[in-house]
Design a protein around this motif. Structure first.
Motif, PDB file in Angstrom:
ATOM      1  N   LEU A 210       0.809  -1.224   0.000  1.00  0.00           N
ATOM      2  CA  LEU A 210       0.000   0.000   0.000  1.00  0.00           C
ATOM      3  C   LEU A 210       0.840   1.271   0.000  1.00  0.00           C
ATOM      4  O   LEU A 210       0.270   2.367  -0.125  1.00  0.00           O
ATOM      5  CB  LEU A 210      -0.943   0.006   1.208  1.00  0.00           C
ATOM      6  CG  LEU A 210      -1.969  -1.133   1.262  1.00  0.00           C
ATOM      7  CD1 LEU A 210      -2.872  -0.964   2.477  1.00  0.00           C
ATOM      8  CD2 LEU A 210      -2.792  -1.203  -0.016  1.00  0.00           C
TER       9      LEU A 210
ATOM     10  N   LEU B 207       0.066   4.403  -2.222  1.00  0.00           N
ATOM     11  CA  LEU B 207      -1.357   4.379  -2.562  1.00  0.00           C
ATOM     12  C   LEU B 207      -1.925   5.785  -2.708  1.00  0.00           C
ATOM     13  O   LEU B 207      -2.727   6.051  -3.612  1.00  0.00           O
ATOM     14  CB  LEU B 207      -2.132   3.609  -1.483  1.00  0.00           C
ATOM     15  CG  LEU B 207      -3.653   3.553  -1.641  1.00  0.00           C
ATOM     16  CD1 LEU B 207      -4.045   2.888  -2.955  1.00  0.00           C
ATOM     17  CD2 LEU B 207      -4.293   2.836  -0.457  1.00  0.00           C
TER      18      LEU B 207
ATOM     19  N   LEU C 221      -3.905   7.260  -5.960  1.00  0.00           N
ATOM     20  CA  LEU C 221      -5.277   7.766  -5.910  1.00  0.00           C
ATOM     21  C   LEU C 221      -5.351   9.191  -6.451  1.00  0.00           C
ATOM     22  O   LEU C 221      -6.286   9.542  -7.181  1.00  0.00           O
ATOM     23  CB  LEU C 221      -5.790   7.712  -4.468  1.00  0.00           C
ATOM     24  CG  LEU C 221      -6.011   6.311  -3.891  1.00  0.00           C
ATOM     25  CD1 LEU C 221      -6.311   6.394  -2.393  1.00  0.00           C
ATOM     26  CD2 LEU C 221      -7.133   5.588  -4.622  1.00  0.00           C
TER      27      LEU C 221
ATOM     28  N   LEU D  32      -7.218   0.468  -9.039  1.00  0.00           N
ATOM     29  CA  LEU D  32      -6.652  -0.441  -8.055  1.00  0.00           C
ATOM     30  C   LEU D  32      -7.100  -1.873  -8.333  1.00  0.00           C
ATOM     31  O   LEU D  32      -7.976  -2.114  -9.157  1.00  0.00           O
ATOM     32  CB  LEU D  32      -7.087  -0.023  -6.643  1.00  0.00           C
ATOM     33  CG  LEU D  32      -6.819   1.429  -6.238  1.00  0.00           C
ATOM     34  CD1 LEU D  32      -7.374   1.701  -4.852  1.00  0.00           C
ATOM     35  CD2 LEU D  32      -5.332   1.754  -6.306  1.00  0.00           C
TER      36      LEU D  32
ATOM     37  N   ASP E 160     -11.366   3.451  -6.486  1.00  0.00           N
ATOM     38  CA  ASP E 160     -10.869   4.109  -5.273  1.00  0.00           C
ATOM     39  C   ASP E 160     -10.647   3.048  -4.209  1.00  0.00           C
ATOM     40  O   ASP E 160     -10.926   1.855  -4.412  1.00  0.00           O
ATOM     41  CB  ASP E 160     -11.828   5.199  -4.783  1.00  0.00           C
ATOM     42  CG  ASP E 160     -13.254   4.695  -4.588  1.00  0.00           C
ATOM     43  OD1 ASP E 160     -13.430   3.545  -4.125  1.00  0.00           O
ATOM     44  OD2 ASP E 160     -14.202   5.448  -4.866  1.00  0.00           O
ATOM     45  N   ALA E 161     -10.136   3.490  -3.049  1.00  0.00           N
ATOM     46  CA  ALA E 161      -9.807   2.541  -1.995  1.00  0.00           C
ATOM     47  C   ALA E 161     -11.048   1.861  -1.427  1.00  0.00           C
ATOM     48  O   ALA E 161     -11.010   0.682  -1.058  1.00  0.00           O
ATOM     49  CB  ALA E 161      -9.049   3.263  -0.881  1.00  0.00           C
TER      50      ALA E 161
ATOM     51  N   LEU F 174     -10.275   5.870   5.135  1.00  0.00           N
ATOM     52  CA  LEU F 174      -9.919   6.213   3.755  1.00  0.00           C
ATOM     53  C   LEU F 174      -8.899   7.351   3.712  1.00  0.00           C
ATOM     54  O   LEU F 174      -8.007   7.373   2.860  1.00  0.00           O
ATOM     55  CB  LEU F 174     -11.167   6.585   2.961  1.00  0.00           C
ATOM     56  CG  LEU F 174     -12.176   5.447   2.747  1.00  0.00           C
ATOM     57  CD1 LEU F 174     -13.397   5.959   2.019  1.00  0.00           C
ATOM     58  CD2 LEU F 174     -11.559   4.288   1.982  1.00  0.00           C
TER      59      LEU F 174
ATOM     60  N   LEU G  96      -5.523   5.812   4.435  1.00  0.00           N
ATOM     61  CA  LEU G  96      -4.996   5.144   3.255  1.00  0.00           C
ATOM     62  C   LEU G  96      -4.526   6.152   2.210  1.00  0.00           C
ATOM     63  O   LEU G  96      -3.499   5.914   1.532  1.00  0.00           O
ATOM     64  CB  LEU G  96      -6.076   4.238   2.656  1.00  0.00           C
ATOM     65  CG  LEU G  96      -6.510   3.050   3.515  1.00  0.00           C
ATOM     66  CD1 LEU G  96      -7.693   2.329   2.859  1.00  0.00           C
ATOM     67  CD2 LEU G  96      -5.352   2.088   3.746  1.00  0.00           C
TER      68      LEU G  96
END
Length: 365
Positions: A307, A310, A314, A320, A328-329, A359, A362
């Motif tokens: 990750l 990440l 994004l 992904l 998206d995550a 989120l 992340l």
């Protein structure tokens, strides 16, 4: 490609008086090789020939721009992989050298799959359905499954840190970084190496014209298009790439949520002094993410995606998961099942504010 030009070898001798300097020069040469536009055999430049006869890209950087992962918007880095199709081999080849025809055109249509969260929020996931547009197809291909090129930054350091079981490639079936790299050279560019000496790349026995096509192999190099020294320099560049930098400050509360949901069991924050957020092992993620393998146990297993980086991915709008289905995550989390099913269900049961906190965490990785 035949061999490094004499001036380049001379530069190596002059500029690399010690082992460390030699490694640095190898990485510089490897970076140029990573960006090189390869040409078909018989081209005027013998330094760059050997492409094809069938291929998906002309350069490593075409699929891994900036050593990052593939994209969905223009199809860069997206391929259709088969479980050794008798006509098409292991991968659909969408480009060809002059005098040859591509195996087909990769097309993707999307199936919407709404998912209701515990608080009533509806999230519309999407499932990719790959199709082959090939008016002159030699045979009907097997269904196949999509693969999106993964990011490469930091993997050399991971290779050194993997003292315990773990691996490379989307299925974690390779013990070293060299194995997926030489496989990609064969399948994506049609370039042979000592590890994969087939000069025709992924052409099958059902494609005799492709197998008889010109190639760049030559005597004195083991009959391969990329001599070991070339592969060594390319790997030196990849191993020199530092890990992606975080895009935001640490968030202990977000990381606590991440851990409490069970995400950290596979997305291990630390590994050998690094923070990749991966154990680099393969786990069963359920039938919803399964690839088209003869053995379902293999089809449902995927390496834990690191990750780190990440947040940047994004911000760049890059998709992904292994086939780019998640935009998206949140979508990526909700697709998880199998060994990660409890963590995914736990996320779906969180209040909106806590989902947003996770989120945001992340997005800062």
């Amino acid at each position: 490609m035949k061999r490094l030009a004499a001036p380049l070898l001379l530069a190596a001798a002059l500029l690399a008086p010690d082992q460390a300097g030699s490694r640095d020069l190898d990485a510089v040469v490897g970076k140029a090789l990573f960006r090189r536009i390869w040409t078909v055999a018989g081209a005027s430049s013998r330094q760059s020939d050997g492409l094809g006869p069938l291929f998906n890209a002309r350069a490593c950087a075409s699929c891994h721009e900036g050593a990052g992962g593939g994209q969905m918007a223009d199809g860069a880095g997206l391929v259709l992989r088969f479980d050794d199709d008798p006509a098409y081999g292991r991968q659909l080849q969408t480009a060809a050298a002059p005098g040859h025809q591509p195996e087909g055109r990769l097309e993707v249509r999307w199936q919407a799959e709404p998912r209701r969260l515990a608080d009533g929020t509806i999230v519309t996931l999407r499932r990719p359905v790959p199709q082959v547009g090939a008016p002159d197809a030699i045979a009907e291909p097997s269904r196949g499954s999509l693969r999106l090129a993964p990011g490469l930054a930091g993997l050399g350091m991971v290779e050194q840190a993997l003292a315990e079981a773990g691996g490379f490639g989307l299925k974690a079936m390779h013990a070293t970084l060299a194995q997926p790299v030489t496989e990609a050279l064969l399948l994506d560019l049609g370039l042979s190496t000592a590890e994969h000496p087939e000069p025709w790349g992924d052409c099958t026995e059902a494609e005799p014209g492709c197998r008889k096509g010109p190639h760049g192999s030559g005597k004195g190099e083991g009959g391969v298009e990329l001599a070991p020294g070339i592969v060594h320099s390319l790997l030196a560049y990849l191993r020199s790439l530092p890990p992606p930098a975080p895009t935001g400050p640490p968030d202990p509360d977000g990381e606590h949520l991440f851990t409490s949901l069970g995400c950290a069991a596979c997305h291990r924050p630390e590994l050998g002094g690094l923070r990749p957020y991966s154990d680099f092992r393969a786990h069963d993620l359920g039938p919803g993410l399964a690839s088209d393998e003869r053995d379902p146990a293999i089809g449902q297993r995927w390496r834990t995606t690191p990750l780190w980086g990440l947040g940047r991915r994004l911000m760049q709008g890059r998709p992904l998961l292994h086939d780019g289905r998640a935009r998206d995550a949140q979508e990526a989390i909700l697709w998880h099942d199998g060994a990660a099913g409890a963590a995914s269900a736990g996320y779906a049961g969180l209040p909106e504010a806590e989902r947003a906190r996770l989120l945001a965490f992340l997005g800062g990785l």
